[in-house]
Scaffold this active site. Structure first.
Site, PDB file in Angstrom:
ATOM      1  N   GLY A 294      64.713  45.963  25.489  1.00 57.75           N
ATOM      2  CA  GLY A 294      63.916  46.061  24.274  1.00 57.75           C
ATOM      3  C   GLY A 294      64.119  44.828  23.427  1.00 57.75           C
ATOM      4  O   GLY A 294      65.013  44.792  22.587  1.00 57.75           O
TER       5      GLY A 294
ATOM      6  N   ASN B 299      68.907  46.409  23.728  1.00 62.14           N
ATOM      7  CA  ASN B 299      67.905  46.575  22.685  1.00 62.14           C
ATOM      8  C   ASN B 299      68.141  45.590  21.550  1.00 62.14           C
ATOM      9  O   ASN B 299      69.216  45.583  20.943  1.00 62.14           O
ATOM     10  CB  ASN B 299      67.963  48.004  22.123  1.00 62.14           C
ATOM     11  CG  ASN B 299      67.012  48.189  20.963  1.00 62.14           C
ATOM     12  OD1 ASN B 299      65.797  48.197  21.150  1.00 62.14           O
ATOM     13  ND2 ASN B 299      67.550  48.340  19.756  1.00 62.14           N
ATOM     14  N   GLU B 300      67.157  44.762  21.299  1.00 66.47           N
ATOM     15  CA  GLU B 300      67.212  43.797  20.191  1.00 66.47           C
ATOM     16  C   GLU B 300      68.564  43.077  20.152  1.00 66.47           C
ATOM     17  O   GLU B 300      69.268  43.078  19.142  1.00 66.47           O
ATOM     18  CB  GLU B 300      66.924  44.503  18.865  1.00 66.47           C
ATOM     19  CG  GLU B 300      65.505  45.040  18.785  1.00 66.47           C
ATOM     20  CD  GLU B 300      65.221  45.838  17.522  1.00 66.47           C
ATOM     21  OE1 GLU B 300      66.169  46.088  16.754  1.00 66.47           O
ATOM     22  OE2 GLU B 300      64.056  46.225  17.318  1.00 66.47           O
ATOM     23  N   THR B 301      68.905  42.494  21.267  1.00 65.51           N
ATOM     24  CA  THR B 301      70.186  41.812  21.400  1.00 65.51           C
ATOM     25  C   THR B 301      69.993  40.584  22.270  1.00 65.51           C
ATOM     26  O   THR B 301      69.057  40.526  23.080  1.00 65.51           O
ATOM     27  CB  THR B 301      71.247  42.760  21.997  1.00 65.51           C
ATOM     28  OG1 THR B 301      72.518  42.132  21.976  1.00 65.51           O
ATOM     29  CG2 THR B 301      70.879  43.170  23.424  1.00 65.51           C
TER      30      THR B 301
END
Length: 1034
Positions: free
Chosen positions: A457, A431-433
């Site tokens: 994500g 996620n958002e990485t």
């Protein structure tokens, strides 16, 4: 007990009759055969024992705690699941910080003693942990078994060689000494089930049964079953049975075992497909036999369904184009922290399913297996996610502590554990990485499960099969200008906020209105509601307000508009809104920190009370006739005639509104976003407001609100959640404030007291109030929040009787509507036969002790301003509750007027960028308009930094800050590193504002300031920077 000894000769031996004399003589050969023998009991080939009960716990650390012989009798005796951080509660300066809702971490130990029989020593024994947060280490009889850093993964240890007849001791150390280790509230401890598994030395290896459905036709489905057997030997048989959910055998296969990795195929005619609407399940029973004796047996649930993704048309399930109507959901979202039992978890997921969702994204981590079991059963598609980040995101998270060393082991456990669940339709790796490891992770995962695709994500979308986009998918530019090259899903959108029972007619943008947002106009020209949880004069920053339930508080888009976009855009597969339930933590970003300690983006609050938003989705996503109206019709401080927007969510053809019996006309729910609610502008007058829904001209449902007077009695209701698996019954006790006529008083905020009796334990008290500091586990009361509160109870093992006494001192806290006070007490039987319960109430109003000076309560009484009422409740002559409540004009909610609509204007500290210390290409400029101060900073396409100095005269802690900026470089975010007192905090991204002349916007964040001097620095990262006008400290 019958036992059988079988010579252990591997299947892969080249010469099954080879002579072993040459090794060290015949005696040694015989010894080797005996040592390699398999001893098993035919009566119990696989024994799984509930290991949840009777653990001893201490929140301290010592190397002695791992020892086999230790007196732990003074430790707390408890059952798992257990979350010590939740039990400790909120603390100013809590280790987890604002991200964790100011809860603590620490190091804790669990110990459990159990007996083992001589016969069991011949078995292979595993201890299985479904979830321990985090850095767990396990010992058996003083022998260290290993460490598991990740807190969101299951694991097991083979403890066979350390077991002995009689007393054995398991010790578990859980280390949350480094915090914050997540960006949201995380549990601490053994938060998920534990079990002991005894199998014969020949058994199915854990997580190796893999069921695939390679061919699914209308009349026939093919089932492929792979397995891996440990300790296989010559002469074994392998049996497979396929069964319906109710146990009917529909296909069988039997063969001589020719490999330790058997693979068979069977057919089902015709297969019943699994879907959210019809979650049809099957079971595969796999057996290892020696002759007719079963050595090991495992039953695995699976289902038939087809999944397809298309760039132009999105997601397809069973040949049908389906929109994913999903929510993101933290494991800890809801009223119990991380210590969910299966009955409570089923209640949570069913509550979301009843809203109309068909999908869920467990964010941002894998969950205990029972989560997926329930999703299989009730019909929820799962985007199964494993990590938040692939590197450090929170200061001490798994990404920093252990990711590089442990990700392969954790991904293997996760995928092999979960891959048989039909509910799981896609894997999400993060996620958002961002990281170069992404392609390797995808390849590694596909080797474990080639049947599903991978996404994330907003992490390395170029390496994923499905492009997942979080908040960026809410923007007009993304929707209207997107040129996709692969299937897309909105992994985290929309982001809206809403506080149950709170209303505002003016639109609220989290970061001011951003460029590229969809329109969201005010509902009235001026605000008409003026109450708050905190007097604005006492706000620490401009964010410390509640959020409106009109679907008009957001980052970029309303829930209604984003549903319209998703529904009408063919390539849009669907969305996962942020979130389903409210959750503890992330209290600073949106609400500026303490006293706020939770995040209010859910469609349900943390107590599980449904917000108005819940009913919006239900009106769009469900077919059973429903109707819901907002706001309530009790406005004691509102001028008569004030025009109130009245909304009705309904899936009816049309709705008619009545005020005091007079029709105000009909309206039809539309398909355009701002017509999805039926709407009337109604001049306020006291009375009854009723909405009636019609389908084909016939009344199908109705709902109403009546203006309530001061609260005068409690309504108590009980929801019993039946025992399931290894878990006992749970109870949800709901209390509501009513007036004498039985109407809900929607501003009720009196304390409700609870006396728990018998074989139940209090797990939590919750009301959904984001600023309530009362302990959820240690206090005997919880205040009503906008008229409602709850207590959550769990039955002890083998319960016989249980009851609860509830009581409250009721009245208008501010004495505005009335000075009349009522005391109400009730006895409610939860389990067992109801007993005679004589309740007596005594009270005082002059500060004296009601035990010694109390007056017998018989009827309501009047009080003056600034009066504290004290009362006791006696049950059959014994005092069971001691209560008090203060009433006065300065108590309770803040009630303002048009002059207090925005009392924060002009407060806070703003520091011009051009007044800071500038390095590199950063230079002062005036070549734009509407800047503050004497100018702004322009990086002129180069690299540099700005450092501000701030003297903090207040207390150290979390502070909300905003950077005022401007740029119009589409497609660029100009990331800049933020440092506070020379410590890196995070990287700030700056979205285009729409121009270079006067289109200034704000980007917010949270930092920690120390008392006294502080330095705050923004530094470019190779992509230059936007115009920076000022730093604003809220």
């Amino acid at each position: 007990m019958h036992q059988k000894i079988v010579e252990c000769i591997p299947l892969w031996s080249r010469n099954l009759n080879s002579n072993v004399k040459g090794m060290r003589g015949e005696g040694i050969a015989c010894l080797l055969i005996v040592l390699c023998s398999i001893i098993y009991r035919t009566e119990a080939q696989r024994i799984e024992t509930n290991f949840n009960n009777n653990w001893h716990f201490i929140l301290k650390d010592s190397p002695d705690f791992s020892k086999e012989n230790l007196d732990d009798s003074s430790w707390e005796l408890l059952n798992v699941p257990h979350d010590w951080s939740f039990e400790k509660g909120v603390r100013k300066g809590g280790d987890q910080g604002q991200g964790g809702g100011y809860h603590d971490g620490g190091i804790g130990w669990y110990r459990k003693t159990f007996s083992f029989s001589k016969a069991s020593l011949s078995k292979t024994t595993y201890i299985n942990f479904d979830g321990v947060y985090m850095n767990s280490e396990v010992w058996i009889n003083g022998n260290r078994l290993g460490k598991r850093p990740y807190g969101y993964i299951s694991f097991r240890y083979d403890i066979s060689k350390y077991l002995k007849v009689g007393k054995n001791t398991i010790a578990v150390r859980v280390d949350n000494g480094l915090e914050p280790s997540a960006r949201w509230y995380h549990s601490c401890g053994i938060y998920a089930p534990v079990k002991l598994v005894e199998v014969n030395p020949t058994h199915f290896k854990p997580n190796t049964i893999f069921i695939k459905t390679p061919s699914i036709e209308k009349q026939q489905g093919v089932v492929s079953i792979d397995a891996e057997i440990k300790g296989a030997f010559k002469g074994l048989k392998y049996n497979v049975e396929l069964l319906t959910a109710n146990g009917k055998v529909i296909a069988t296969h039997s063969e001589k075992l020719a490999s330790a990795q058997p693979s068979v195929q069977l057919e089902v005619k015709p297969p019943k497909l699994w879907s959210p609407e019809s979650p049809n399940l099957y079971k595969a029973k796999t057996q290892i036999l020696d002759g007719k004796k079963v050595i090991d047996e495992k039953t695995t649930t699976f289902g038939f369904r087809t999944v397809a993704w298309k760039t132009e048309t999105g997601f397809w399930l069973n040949g049908e184009n389906v929109k994913l109507k999903g929510v993101c959901e933290h494991w800890e979202g809801g009223p119990v922290g991380g210590a969910w039992t299966k009955p409570m978890l089923r209640w949570k997921l069913q509550s979301l399913k009843d809203m109309g969702i068909n999908a869920i994204r467990p964010s941002h981590n894998s969950t205990p297996p029972m989560f997926y079991d329930i999703c299989d059963e009730i019909g929820l598609l799962v985007m199964d996610e494993i990590f938040d980040g692939w590197h450090k995101k929170a200061p001490e998270d798994y990404g920093k502590q252990a990711f590089d060393e442990w990700w392969q082991a954790d991904v293997k456990e996760w995928i092999t554990r979960d891959r048989n669940h039909p509910s799981i339709f896609v894997w999400s790796l993060g996620n958002e990485t961002h990281s170069d490891v992404a392609p390797e992770m995808v390849a590694f995962g596909k080797n474990l499960d080639p049947t599903r695709l991978f996404t994330s994500g907003a992490g390395n979308p170029e390496d994923m099969d499905i492009q997942g986009v979080n908040g960026g998918s809410e923007t007009k530019s993304f929707i209207e200008n997107n040129k996709l090259t692969k299937p897309f899903i909105s992994t985290e959108a929309p982001h809206t906020w809403q506080t149950r029972g709170y209303y505002r007619t003016q639109t609220w943008w989290r970061d001011n209105e951003l460029s590229g947002t969809y329109e969201l106009p005010n509902l009235t020209e001026k605000e008409v509601f003026f109450y708050e949880g905190i007097n604005p004069k006492n706000w620490k920053n401009r964010k410390q307000r509640f959020n409106s339930s009109y679907d008009n508080a957001t980052v970029r888009v309303s829930a209604r508009k984003y549903w319209e976009v998703m529904r009408d855009t063919p390539w849009h597969s669907g969305h996962f809104r942020w979130t389903g339930f409210d959750y503890y933590g992330e209290a600073g970003l949106v609400h500026g920190g303490l006293p706020f300690n939770l995040f209010m983006g859910g469609a349900l609050d943390v107590a599980g009370f449904k917000k108005d938003l819940y009913y919006f989705y239900q009106s769009q996503w469900t077919e059973k006739p429903m109707i819901h109206m907002l706001p309530h019709w009790t406005h004691p401080r509102m001028k008569k005639g004030t025009v109130i927007p009245v909304w009705v969510y309904a899936n009816a053809d049309e709705v008619e509104l009545f005020l005091n019996g007079i029709s105000l006309g009909k309206d039809k729910p539309g398909t355009v976003w701002n017509e999805m609610q039926c709407e009337w502008l109604v001049p306020y007058e006291e009375g009854t407001l009723e909405a009636v829904g019609y389908i084909n001209g016939k009344v199908v449902n109705r709902t109403s609100f009546s203006t309530a007077q001061q609260p005068s009695k409690l309504k108590t209701s009980i929801l019993k959640l039946d025992a399931e698996g290894s878990f006992t019954d749970s109870f949800i006790v709901t209390s509501e404030s009513l007036d004498t006529a039985g109407h809900l008083y929607p501003y009720g905020e009196n304390k409700v007291y609870y006396h728990i009796q018998g074989d139940v334990k209090k797990i939590s008290m919750e009301n959904g109030n984001p600023i309530d500091p009362t302990s959820r586990t240690k206090s005997d009361f919880r205040a009503l929040f906008f008229g409602k509160t709850r207590t959550f109870l769990r039955a002890l093992p083998e319960p016989k009787e249980a009851a609860v006494v509830t009581a409250a001192i009721l009245g208008d806290k501010a004495l505005y509507t009335s000075n009349l006070i009522t005391i109400d007490a009730q006895h409610i039987q939860l389990l067992g036969k109801s007993k005679t319960s004589d309740l007596e109430i005594r009270y005082t109003t002059n500060g004296e002790n009601p035990e010694t000076h109390g007056k017998l309560y018989k009827d309501a009484f009047m009080v003056e301003d600034d009066t504290t009422v004290k009362a006791i409740v006696k049950q059959n002559g014994k005092t069971v509750l001691s209560m008090e409540e203060t009433f006065g004009k300065n108590e309770g909610l803040f009630w303002g007027d048009e002059h207090s609509a925005d009392m924060w204007i002009g407060r806070g500290v703003d520091i011009s960028a051009e007044e800071g210390v500038l390095t590199g290409a950063a230079k002062p400029s005036r070549e734009a308009h509407r800047f503050k101060g004497s100018g702004f900073v322009d990086f002129k396409g180069g690299e540099g930094s700005i450092t501000w100095y701030q003297e903090n005269d207040g207390e150290p802690g979390d502070y909300s800050i905003r950077f005022r900026y401007m740029h119009n470089n589409h497609g660029k975010l100009h990331p800049m590193k933020l440092y506070v007192n020379d410590e890196y905090v995070r990287t700030i991204e700056f979205e285009p504002t729409g121009g270079w002349e006067k289109e200034w916007k704000f980007v917010p964040t949270i930092i920690v300031l120390q008392s006294g001097a502080n330095n705050i620095k923004l530094e470019t990262t190779g992509e230059s920077g936007p115009f920076i006008d000022e730093l604003f400290i809220d």
